[in-house]
Design a protein around this motif. Structure first.
Motif, PDB file in Angstrom:
ATOM      1  N   ASP A 149       0.827  -1.206   0.000  1.00 13.53           N
ATOM      2  CA  ASP A 149       0.000   0.000   0.000  1.00 13.53           C
ATOM      3  C   ASP A 149       0.864   1.260   0.000  1.00 13.53           C
ATOM      4  OD1 ASP A 149      -2.300  -1.484  -0.045  1.00 13.53           O
ATOM      5  OD2 ASP A 149      -2.724  -1.275   2.102  1.00 13.53           O
ATOM      6  N   ARG A 150       1.895   1.270   0.859  1.00 10.05           N
ATOM      7  CA  ARG A 150       2.799   2.431   0.890  1.00 10.05           C
ATOM      8  C   ARG A 150       3.496   2.614  -0.453  1.00 10.05           C
ATOM      9  NH1 ARG A 150       5.712   0.407   5.601  1.00 10.05           N
ATOM     10  NH2 ARG A 150       4.084   0.246   7.124  1.00 10.05           N
ATOM     11  N   PHE A 151       3.941   1.515  -1.049  1.00  8.98           N
ATOM     12  CA  PHE A 151       4.613   1.579  -2.345  1.00  8.98           C
ATOM     13  C   PHE A 151       3.661   2.116  -3.417  1.00  8.98           C
ATOM     14  CE2 PHE A 151       5.840  -0.544  -6.361  1.00  8.98           C
ATOM     15  CZ  PHE A 151       7.083   0.039  -6.520  1.00  8.98           C
ATOM     16  N   ARG A 152       2.422   1.629  -3.402  1.00  9.93           N
ATOM     17  CA  ARG A 152       1.426   2.072  -4.373  1.00  9.93           C
ATOM     18  C   ARG A 152       1.175   3.577  -4.252  1.00  9.93           C
ATOM     19  NH1 ARG A 152      -2.365  -1.438  -2.775  1.00  9.93           N
ATOM     20  NH2 ARG A 152      -1.234  -3.148  -3.682  1.00  9.93           N
ATOM     21  N   VAL A 153       1.117   4.082  -3.020  1.00 11.79           N
ATOM     22  CA  VAL A 153       0.900   5.511  -2.802  1.00 11.79           C
ATOM     23  C   VAL A 153       2.091   6.317  -3.324  1.00 11.79           C
ATOM     24  CG1 VAL A 153       0.736   7.273  -1.005  1.00 11.79           C
ATOM     25  CG2 VAL A 153      -0.696   5.253  -0.879  1.00 11.79           C
ATOM     26  N   ARG A 154       3.306   5.841  -3.036  1.00 12.99           N
ATOM     27  CA  ARG A 154       4.500   6.558  -3.508  1.00 12.99           C
ATOM     28  C   ARG A 154       4.578   6.589  -5.022  1.00 12.99           C
ATOM     29  NH1 ARG A 154       9.219   4.670   0.754  1.00 12.99           N
ATOM     30  NH2 ARG A 154       8.276   5.681   2.564  1.00 12.99           N
ATOM     31  N   VAL A 155       4.242   5.487  -5.666  1.00  9.92           N
ATOM     32  CA  VAL A 155       4.247   5.455  -7.130  1.00  9.92           C
ATOM     33  C   VAL A 155       3.192   6.405  -7.681  1.00  9.92           C
ATOM     34  CG1 VAL A 155       3.738   3.992  -9.124  1.00  9.92           C
ATOM     35  CG2 VAL A 155       5.258   3.165  -7.345  1.00  9.92           C
ATOM     36  N   SER A 156       2.019   6.435  -7.066  1.00 13.91           N
ATOM     37  CA  SER A 156       0.947   7.336  -7.527  1.00 13.91           C
ATOM     38  C   SER A 156       1.364   8.795  -7.395  1.00 13.91           C
ATOM     39  CB  SER A 156      -0.331   7.099  -6.723  1.00 13.91           C
ATOM     40  OG  SER A 156      -0.790   5.795  -6.927  1.00 13.91           O
ATOM     41  N   ILE A 157       1.983   9.139  -6.280  1.00 19.00           N
ATOM     42  CA  ILE A 157       2.436  10.521  -6.086  1.00 19.00           C
ATOM     43  C   ILE A 157       3.521  10.859  -7.093  1.00 19.00           C
ATOM     44  CG2 ILE A 157       3.656  12.054  -4.483  1.00 19.00           C
ATOM     45  CD1 ILE A 157       2.066  10.653  -2.221  1.00 19.00           C
ATOM     46  N   GLY A 158       4.437   9.921  -7.357  1.00 21.15           N
ATOM     47  CA  GLY A 158       5.475  10.148  -8.360  1.00 21.15           C
ATOM     48  C   GLY A 158       4.888  10.371  -9.742  1.00 21.15           C
ATOM     49  N   MET A 159       3.879   9.587 -10.095  1.00 14.95           N
ATOM     50  CA  MET A 159       3.230   9.752 -11.399  1.00 14.95           C
ATOM     51  C   MET A 159       2.498  11.088 -11.467  1.00 14.95           C
ATOM     52  SD  MET A 159       1.908   5.858 -11.978  1.00 14.95           S
ATOM     53  CE  MET A 159       0.899   6.243 -13.374  1.00 14.95           C
ATOM     54  N   LEU A 160       1.934  11.523 -10.361  1.00 16.29           N
ATOM     55  CA  LEU A 160       1.257  12.813 -10.310  1.00 16.29           C
ATOM     56  C   LEU A 160       2.242  13.944 -10.582  1.00 16.29           C
ATOM     57  CD1 LEU A 160      -1.495  14.225  -9.439  1.00 16.29           C
ATOM     58  CD2 LEU A 160      -0.374  14.523  -7.254  1.00 16.29           C
ATOM     59  N   PHE A 161       3.408  13.901  -9.914  1.00 12.99           N
ATOM     60  CA  PHE A 161       4.422  14.926 -10.157  1.00 12.99           C
ATOM     61  C   PHE A 161       4.934  14.878 -11.592  1.00 12.99           C
ATOM     62  CE2 PHE A 161       5.169  15.023  -5.424  1.00 12.99           C
ATOM     63  CZ  PHE A 161       4.681  16.314  -5.269  1.00 12.99           C
ATOM     64  N   ALA A 162       5.135  13.680 -12.130  1.00 15.34           N
ATOM     65  CA  ALA A 162       5.599  13.552 -13.517  1.00 15.34           C
ATOM     66  C   ALA A 162       4.574  14.148 -14.476  1.00 15.34           C
ATOM     67  CB  ALA A 162       5.857  12.086 -13.854  1.00 15.34           C
ATOM     68  N   THR A 163       3.297  13.958 -14.193  1.00 12.96           N
ATOM     69  CA  THR A 163       2.241  14.525 -15.042  1.00 12.96           C
ATOM     70  C   THR A 163       2.276  16.043 -14.986  1.00 12.96           C
ATOM     71  OG1 THR A 163       0.859  12.595 -14.657  1.00 12.96           O
ATOM     72  CG2 THR A 163      -0.246  14.580 -15.446  1.00 12.96           C
ATOM     73  N   PHE A 164       2.392  16.612 -13.781  1.00  9.12           N
ATOM     74  CA  PHE A 164       2.447  18.072 -13.657  1.00  9.12           C
ATOM     75  C   PHE A 164       3.667  18.660 -14.347  1.00  9.12           C
ATOM     76  CE2 PHE A 164      -0.275  17.861  -9.618  1.00  9.12           C
ATOM     77  CZ  PHE A 164      -1.428  18.143 -10.334  1.00  9.12           C
ATOM     78  N   ILE A 165       4.801  18.006 -14.196  1.00 12.28           N
ATOM     79  CA  ILE A 165       6.027  18.511 -14.824  1.00 12.28           C
ATOM     80  C   ILE A 165       5.911  18.451 -16.337  1.00 12.28           C
ATOM     81  CG2 ILE A 165       8.485  17.992 -15.173  1.00 12.28           C
ATOM     82  CD1 ILE A 165       8.551  17.241 -12.172  1.00 12.28           C
ATOM     83  N   ALA A 191       3.160  18.443 -18.141  1.00 11.12           N
ATOM     84  CA  ALA A 191       2.163  19.422 -18.581  1.00 11.12           C
ATOM     85  C   ALA A 191       2.754  20.826 -18.567  1.00 11.12           C
ATOM     86  CB  ALA A 191       0.923  19.349 -17.682  1.00 11.12           C
ATOM     87  N   GLY A 192       3.530  21.129 -17.531  1.00 12.41           N
ATOM     88  CA  GLY A 192       4.187  22.444 -17.474  1.00 12.41           C
ATOM     89  C   GLY A 192       5.179  22.628 -18.611  1.00 12.41           C
ATOM     90  N   MET A 193       5.936  21.592 -18.921  1.00  6.53           N
ATOM     91  CA  MET A 193       6.893  21.684 -20.031  1.00  6.53           C
ATOM     92  C   MET A 193       6.183  21.874 -21.359  1.00  6.53           C
ATOM     93  SD  MET A 193       9.707  18.839 -18.904  1.00  6.53           S
ATOM     94  CE  MET A 193      10.479  18.835 -20.506  1.00  6.53           C
ATOM     95  N   ALA A 194       5.058  21.164 -21.551  1.00  9.07           N
ATOM     96  CA  ALA A 194       4.301  21.311 -22.793  1.00  9.07           C
ATOM     97  C   ALA A 194       3.752  22.730 -22.917  1.00  9.07           C
ATOM     98  CB  ALA A 194       3.172  20.296 -22.854  1.00  9.07           C
ATOM     99  N   ALA A 195       3.244  23.287 -21.829  1.00  8.89           N
ATOM    100  CA  ALA A 195       2.723  24.655 -21.859  1.00  8.89           C
ATOM    101  C   ALA A 195       3.851  25.644 -22.127  1.00  8.89           C
ATOM    102  CB  ALA A 195       2.035  24.976 -20.534  1.00  8.89           C
ATOM    103  N   TRP A 196       4.999  25.464 -21.476  1.00 13.49           N
ATOM    104  CA  TRP A 196       6.144  26.359 -21.688  1.00 13.49           C
ATOM    105  C   TRP A 196       6.622  26.302 -23.134  1.00 13.49           C
ATOM    106  CZ3 TRP A 196      11.272  24.945 -22.785  1.00 13.49           C
ATOM    107  CH2 TRP A 196      12.176  25.988 -22.776  1.00 13.49           C
ATOM    108  N   TYR A 197       6.725  25.085 -23.681  1.00  9.25           N
ATOM    109  CA  TYR A 197       7.186  24.919 -25.057  1.00  9.25           C
ATOM    110  C   TYR A 197       6.195  25.563 -26.026  1.00  9.25           C
ATOM    111  CZ  TYR A 197       8.748  22.640 -29.329  1.00  9.25           C
ATOM    112  OH  TYR A 197       9.187  22.393 -30.605  1.00  9.25           O
ATOM    113  N   GLY A 198       4.911  25.348 -25.793  1.00  7.34           N
ATOM    114  CA  GLY A 198       3.899  25.941 -26.676  1.00  7.34           C
ATOM    115  C   GLY A 198       3.920  27.455 -26.644  1.00  7.34           C
ATOM    116  N   ARG A 199       4.080  28.052 -25.467  1.00 12.31           N
ATOM    117  CA  ARG A 199       4.140  29.512 -25.368  1.00 12.31           C
ATOM    118  C   ARG A 199       5.382  30.070 -26.049  1.00 12.31           C
ATOM    119  NH1 ARG A 199       1.922  31.116 -19.368  1.00 12.31           N
ATOM    120  NH2 ARG A 199      -0.152  30.258 -19.690  1.00 12.31           N
ATOM    121  N   ARG A 200       6.488  29.348 -25.880  1.00 11.93           N
ATOM    122  CA  ARG A 200       7.734  29.801 -26.506  1.00 11.93           C
ATOM    123  C   ARG A 200       7.606  29.770 -28.026  1.00 11.93           C
ATOM    124  NH1 ARG A 200      12.963  26.231 -26.239  1.00 11.93           N
ATOM    125  NH2 ARG A 200      11.936  25.443 -28.075  1.00 11.93           N
ATOM    126  N   GLU A 201       7.033  28.707 -28.559  1.00 10.44           N
ATOM    127  CA  GLU A 201       6.856  28.605 -30.006  1.00 10.44           C
ATOM    128  C   GLU A 201       5.891  29.680 -30.516  1.00 10.44           C
ATOM    129  OE1 GLU A 201       8.307  26.497 -32.276  1.00 10.44           O
ATOM    130  OE2 GLU A 201       9.627  25.994 -30.607  1.00 10.44           O
TER     131      GLU A 201
END
Length: 126
Positions: free
Chosen positions: A79-95, A97-107
């Motif tokens: 259960d602890r491992f599953r929670v840590r993986v979920s939180i890691g995936m959440l941060f990866a998604t936010f990062i 998405a932020g990179m895609a938005a930054w790249y799109g604005r720059r272009e």
């Protein structure tokens, strides 16, 4: 002879109950229980599960892990491992998405929209 609907349901229910009872008896056989654990059910962890037990700090190292651990310990570690993986995936998604938005604005700021690039390529091929 054709069976009635209710007779079929009753037969199906009894077969299901018997199958569940058989499975339960297999998992509660004495060889899966350890007197040292107070009669609690035990589980033999796989190598990956041993790593999870160490990552979640249930045990200090893989050499400290016994051959069989209680099911409660394994479930809590998973259960602890599953929670840590979920939180890691959440941060990866936010990062990402932020990179895609930054790249799109720059272009867009540089005037290089994808639509313009596609139109220019079509004009070149004509």
């Amino acid at each position: 002879m054709k069976m009635s609907f209710f007779a079929y349901i009753k037969k199906f229910s009894l077969n299901t109950i018997n199958a569940i009872e058989c499975k339960r008896n297999v998992h509660t056989s004495p060889k899966f229980f350890d007197i040292a654990d107070g009669g609690a059910g035990t589980h033999k962890p796989t190598p990956f599960q041993q790593k999870i037990l160490v990552w979640t700090k249930t045990y200090a190292s893989e050499s400290d892990i016994p051959k069989r651990v209680t099911r409660n310990q394994m479930r809590n570690a998973m259960d602890r491992f599953r929670v840590r993986v979920s939180i890691g995936m959440l941060f990866a998604t936010f990062i990402s998405a932020g990179m895609a938005a930054w790249y799109g604005r720059r272009e867009r700021a540089e005037g290089k929209s994808i639509r313009k690039m596609v139109m220019e390529e079509r004009e070149k091929t004509k």
